[in-house]
Design a protein around this motif. Structure first.
Motif, mmCIF file in Angstrom:
data_model
loop_
_atom_site.group_PDB
_atom_site.id
_atom_site.type_symbol
_atom_site.label_atom_id
_atom_site.label_comp_id
_atom_site.label_asym_id
_atom_site.label_seq_id
_atom_site.Cartn_x
_atom_site.Cartn_y
_atom_site.Cartn_z
ATOM 1 N N TYR A 1 39.007 36.452 51.514
ATOM 2 C CA TYR A 1 39.572 37.127 50.347
ATOM 3 C C TYR A 1 39.042 36.424 49.106
ATOM 4 O O TYR A 1 39.305 35.238 48.891
ATOM 5 C CB TYR A 1 41.110 37.064 50.360
ATOM 6 C CG TYR A 1 41.720 37.858 49.231
ATOM 7 C CD1 TYR A 1 41.967 39.221 49.368
ATOM 8 C CD2 TYR A 1 42.033 37.255 48.003
ATOM 9 C CE1 TYR A 1 42.513 39.963 48.322
ATOM 10 C CE2 TYR A 1 42.574 37.992 46.965
ATOM 11 C CZ TYR A 1 42.813 39.347 47.135
ATOM 12 O OH TYR A 1 43.347 40.085 46.109
ATOM 13 N N HIS A 2 38.275 37.159 48.311
ATOM 14 C CA HIS A 2 37.697 36.565 47.097
ATOM 15 C C HIS A 2 38.122 37.301 45.841
ATOM 16 O O HIS A 2 37.603 37.027 44.765
ATOM 17 C CB HIS A 2 36.171 36.550 47.204
ATOM 18 C CG HIS A 2 35.656 35.725 48.354
ATOM 19 N ND1 HIS A 2 35.830 34.359 48.417
ATOM 20 C CD2 HIS A 2 34.996 36.071 49.488
ATOM 21 C CE1 HIS A 2 35.283 33.894 49.543
ATOM 22 N NE2 HIS A 2 34.781 34.914 50.208
ATOM 23 N N GLY A 3 39.026 38.270 45.952
ATOM 24 C CA GLY A 3 39.460 39.026 44.782
ATOM 25 C C GLY A 3 39.047 40.482 44.913
ATOM 26 O O GLY A 3 38.332 40.860 45.850
ATOM 27 N N ASP B 1 34.740 28.808 47.410
ATOM 28 C CA ASP B 1 35.834 29.481 46.716
ATOM 29 C C ASP B 1 37.075 28.626 46.902
ATOM 30 O O ASP B 1 37.730 28.645 47.945
ATOM 31 C CB ASP B 1 36.045 30.885 47.300
ATOM 32 C CG ASP B 1 37.238 31.592 46.641
ATOM 33 O OD1 ASP B 1 37.977 30.930 45.889
ATOM 34 O OD2 ASP B 1 37.419 32.801 46.887
ATOM 35 N N ARG C 1 44.389 33.749 52.124
ATOM 36 C CA ARG C 1 45.068 35.010 52.422
ATOM 37 C C ARG C 1 44.697 35.546 53.792
ATOM 38 O O ARG C 1 45.419 36.337 54.372
ATOM 39 C CB ARG C 1 44.739 36.044 51.347
ATOM 40 C CG ARG C 1 45.525 35.763 50.088
ATOM 41 C CD ARG C 1 45.501 36.913 49.142
ATOM 42 N NE ARG C 1 46.268 38.046 49.631
ATOM 43 C CZ ARG C 1 46.521 39.129 48.895
ATOM 44 N NH1 ARG C 1 46.065 39.201 47.675
ATOM 45 N NH2 ARG C 1 47.222 40.124 49.385
ATOM 46 N N LYS D 1 43.921 30.195 39.711
ATOM 47 C CA LYS D 1 45.313 29.945 40.080
ATOM 48 C C LYS D 1 45.916 28.701 39.399
ATOM 49 O O LYS D 1 46.335 28.769 38.270
ATOM 50 C CB LYS D 1 45.449 29.856 41.606
ATOM 51 C CG LYS D 1 45.228 31.204 42.303
ATOM 52 C CD LYS D 1 45.578 31.107 43.761
ATOM 53 C CE LYS D 1 45.317 32.398 44.513
ATOM 54 N NZ LYS D 1 46.308 33.423 44.314
ATOM 55 N N SER E 1 40.120 35.580 35.706
ATOM 56 C CA SER E 1 40.806 35.743 36.992
ATOM 57 C C SER E 1 39.930 35.101 38.058
ATOM 58 O O SER E 1 38.743 34.824 37.817
ATOM 59 C CB SER E 1 40.966 37.224 37.328
ATOM 60 O OG SER E 1 39.687 37.800 37.533
ATOM 61 N N GLY E 2 40.500 34.927 39.231
ATOM 62 C CA GLY E 2 39.713 34.371 40.326
ATOM 63 C C GLY E 2 38.523 35.258 40.649
ATOM 64 O O GLY E 2 37.396 34.792 40.825
ATOM 65 N N SER E 3 38.795 36.543 40.694
ATOM 66 C CA SER E 3 37.750 37.519 40.981
ATOM 67 C C SER E 3 36.571 37.364 40.011
ATOM 68 O O SER E 3 35.394 37.409 40.404
ATOM 69 C CB SER E 3 38.412 38.895 40.843
ATOM 70 O OG SER E 3 37.524 39.915 41.021
ATOM 71 N N GLU F 1 35.592 30.123 51.777
ATOM 72 C CA GLU F 1 36.840 29.408 51.481
ATOM 73 C C GLU F 1 36.876 28.213 52.451
ATOM 74 O O GLU F 1 36.887 28.420 53.667
ATOM 75 C CB GLU F 1 38.048 30.301 51.757
ATOM 76 C CG GLU F 1 38.175 31.505 50.845
ATOM 77 C CD GLU F 1 39.131 32.552 51.427
ATOM 78 O OE1 GLU F 1 40.347 32.409 51.236
ATOM 79 O OE2 GLU F 1 38.648 33.494 52.082
ATOM 80 N N ILE G 1 39.627 28.744 44.759
ATOM 81 C CA ILE G 1 40.615 29.332 43.850
ATOM 82 C C ILE G 1 42.030 29.068 44.361
ATOM 83 O O ILE G 1 42.940 28.767 43.588
ATOM 84 C CB ILE G 1 40.309 30.835 43.690
ATOM 85 C CG1 ILE G 1 39.040 30.965 42.833
ATOM 86 C CG2 ILE G 1 41.485 31.605 43.079
ATOM 87 C CD1 ILE G 1 38.346 32.296 42.914
ATOM 88 N N TYR G 2 42.185 29.115 45.672
ATOM 89 C CA TYR G 2 43.494 28.830 46.267
ATOM 90 C C TYR G 2 43.604 27.367 46.707
ATOM 91 O O TYR G 2 44.600 26.688 46.455
ATOM 92 C CB TYR G 2 43.679 29.763 47.471
ATOM 93 C CG TYR G 2 45.107 29.940 47.936
ATOM 94 C CD1 TYR G 2 46.195 29.418 47.237
ATOM 95 C CD2 TYR G 2 45.380 30.664 49.094
ATOM 96 C CE1 TYR G 2 47.483 29.599 47.686
ATOM 97 C CE2 TYR G 2 46.681 30.855 49.544
ATOM 98 C CZ TYR G 2 47.725 30.303 48.835
ATOM 99 O OH TYR G 2 49.010 30.486 49.289
HETATM 100 C C1 LIG Z 1 40.518 32.288 47.843
HETATM 101 C C2 LIG Z 1 40.759 33.287 46.745
HETATM 102 N N1 LIG Z 1 39.724 33.711 46.020
HETATM 103 C C3 LIG Z 1 39.867 34.597 45.031
HETATM 104 C C4 LIG Z 1 41.099 35.129 44.728
HETATM 105 C C5 LIG Z 1 41.237 36.133 43.645
HETATM 106 O O1 LIG Z 1 41.881 35.594 42.534
HETATM 107 P P1 LIG Z 1 42.533 36.580 41.455
HETATM 108 O O2 LIG Z 1 43.663 37.281 42.145
HETATM 109 O O3 LIG Z 1 42.976 35.656 40.355
HETATM 110 O O4 LIG Z 1 41.445 37.522 41.034
HETATM 111 C C6 LIG Z 1 42.222 34.709 45.468
HETATM 112 C C7 LIG Z 1 43.549 35.269 45.197
HETATM 113 O O5 LIG Z 1 44.466 35.173 45.964
HETATM 114 C C8 LIG Z 1 42.041 33.769 46.506
HETATM 115 O O6 LIG Z 1 43.065 33.356 47.261
#
Ligand SMILES: Cc1ncc(COP(=O)(O)O)c(C=O)c1O
Length: 453
Positions: free
Chosen positions: A154-156, A271, A243, A300, A126-128, A238, A273-274
């Motif tokens: 927002y990092h999870g 980060d 988010r 993602k 997962s992103g987290s 980010e 992830i998004y």
């Molecule tokens: C920038 C960012 N980092 C981390 C995450 C967490 O990812 P996950 O929901 O897959 O754990 C998200 C999820 O929206 C995100 O937008």
């Protein structure tokens, strides 16, 4: 092209499924209300069909996963091929070939492509998970436990990632169990400048705001104050806040962080992830500022639809981890799952084509243009990069209007449009559609939103 609705929304089948779910799922997970949710049955490209046969236009890409479109054919084929051979391997003991291919490709597309040598990878689910791999790498590398993060981040929601996330809504109920290693400073948020330099919004290169950069001087002072305490081993950021409200900082922001990290010899963790994988019109958002991070977290869109993430680091940084003597320090049962790896390899091949980024830039420009033309005083700001677009909804006095944003999300569903609201106050309509979005589909969205705002 436009939505086709056969029943009232939600239809009878979605209502029945919602009632059943309500009985057996924690009540905190899926919101079940009179007009929410619909149950997805299948999806293709920009379209999602629900269990009642209604077709929706998806302006979310399912939380940013399906940038390449739902059920992307090359990814589906890779999954089908892999599923005939091997569903599961022993990720950190006896892995599958697809893990090798994926790690090689991640290295090629990041640090090798940036000309700074090889990257090394820790895969996650997962992103987290990817963020937590980065946090652990940072402490191994620097020996310092502290991490500098930004308001609205927002990092999870895993405990390490949650500690680094600066949104009180998610943190407050669990504050007593958090590690206390993160320190937060303001994120440059031009529409509501937290650093006393509001009212900017000249666009540089079409996507990035740029003011006197006075805000960055003030931010630098605050960051230096925190770094001078000697506890911080990494800055986690980010490159465009997702988010937290689809906030595009000045282009020099990331450059400032790179310089401070170099001066202090600490790690810059992006980060993405998004924002990664073409969402913002570049393969990675840090490329808009020509900044190379020390670690980059991806998730993602990496697989187009399988829970797999990656923390990729400069090889020299990643080598802070000791050689495994048979017991990995950071792993999990499903690490490097062969289905996910095969899907990610196929998705990355698509993402690596230069046409993909070009398509996102063009579609994003049109989307922002038509949203900017909506003649409503309730639209405070339309911003974004590529197809990561935020529309800030405000009251007459400029304050965030969460209720109107929520109204738009529910009304849009009734019109066959899937939308989400985000931002620190929940008042930002957050758009992250698949990359094949047509101008007509953007026009359709703008027309419908104009009637609601
Ligand atoms: C920038 C960012 N980092 C981390 C995450 C967490 O990812 P996950 O929901 O897959 O754990 C998200 C999820 O929206 C995100 O937008």
């Amino acid at each position: 092209m436009f939505p086709e609705l056969r029943t009232e929304i939600p239809g009878p089948r979605s209502r029945e499924l919602a009632a059943r779910l309500r009985r057996v799922e924690s009540r905190n997970v899926t919101l079940v209300g009179e007009r929410w949710p619909v149950f997805w049955e299948r999806a293709e490209g920009v379209n999602v069909w629900d269990a009642d046969g209604n077709r929706f236009l998806d302006f979310t890409s399912g939380f940013g996963v399906a940038g390449l479109g739902h059920s992307s054919p090359p990814v589906r084929e890779a999954l089908a091929d892999q599923s005939r051979k091997l569903l599961h391997a022993m990720g950190d003991v006896h892995p599958a070939e697809s893990k090798v291919e994926l790690c090689e490709m991640l290295s090629e597309l990041t640090f090798e492509r940036w000309g700074v040598g090889r990257g090394k990878v820790i895969l996650g689910n997962s992103g987290s998970d990817a963020i937590e791999a980065a946090l652990k790498t940072a402490v191994l590398h620097s020996g310092k436990p502290g991490v500098l993060v930004f308001a609205g981040a927002y990092h999870g929601l895993g405990y390490g990632a949650l500690e680094a996330s600066a949104l009180e809504f998610f943190r407050a109920p669990f504050a007593a169990q958090l590690g206390g290693f993160a320190v937060s400073v303001p994120y440059p948020y031009c529409f509501r400048c937290p650093l006393g330099h509001g009212g900017v919004l000249a666009l540089e290169g079409g996507e990035f705001p740029h003011c006197s950069n006075g805000c960055l001087e003030e931010l630098e002072r605050r960051i230096v104050t925190e770094l001078s305490k000697g506890e911080i081993g990494a800055i986690l950021v980010e490159p465009i806040q997702g988010r937290g409200g689809d906030i595009v900082p000045p282009r020099d922001f990331l450059r400032l962080l790179r310089r401070l990290c170099d001066e202090e010899k600490i790690l810059l963790v992006a980060d993405e992830i998004y924002t990664g994988l073409n969402r913002t019109g570049r393969l990675f958002a840090c490329e808009h500022s020509e900044v190379v991070p020390d670690l980059i977290c991806l998730g993602k869109a990496l697989t187009s639809g399988f829970p797999l993430s990656a923390c990729v680091g400069r090889a020299t940084v990643m080598d802070a981890w000791p050689e495994s003597a048979g017991e990995a320090l950071h792993t999990s049962t499903f690490l490097g799952n062969p289905l996910g790896c095969a899907m990610a390899v196929a998705a990355l091949r698509e993402h690596a084509r230069p046409e993909t980024a070009a398509k996102v830039l063009a579609a994003g420009r049109h989307l922002r243009e038509v949203l900017q033309k909506i003649p409503a005083a309730t639209v405070g700001d339309v911003r974004g990069a590529g197809l990561l677009v935020g529309m800030e909804i405000i009251r007459a006095d400029g304050s965030p209007d969460q209720a109107l944003a929520a109204h738009c999300v529910t009304e849009a569903l009734q019109e066959g449009i899937l939308l989400l609201a985000g931002g620190r106050q929940g008042n930002v309509l957050s758009l992250a559609p698949p990359f094949d979005l047509t101008p007509q589909e953007s026009d359709f969205l703008a027309g419908r939103l104009a009637g609601m705002l």
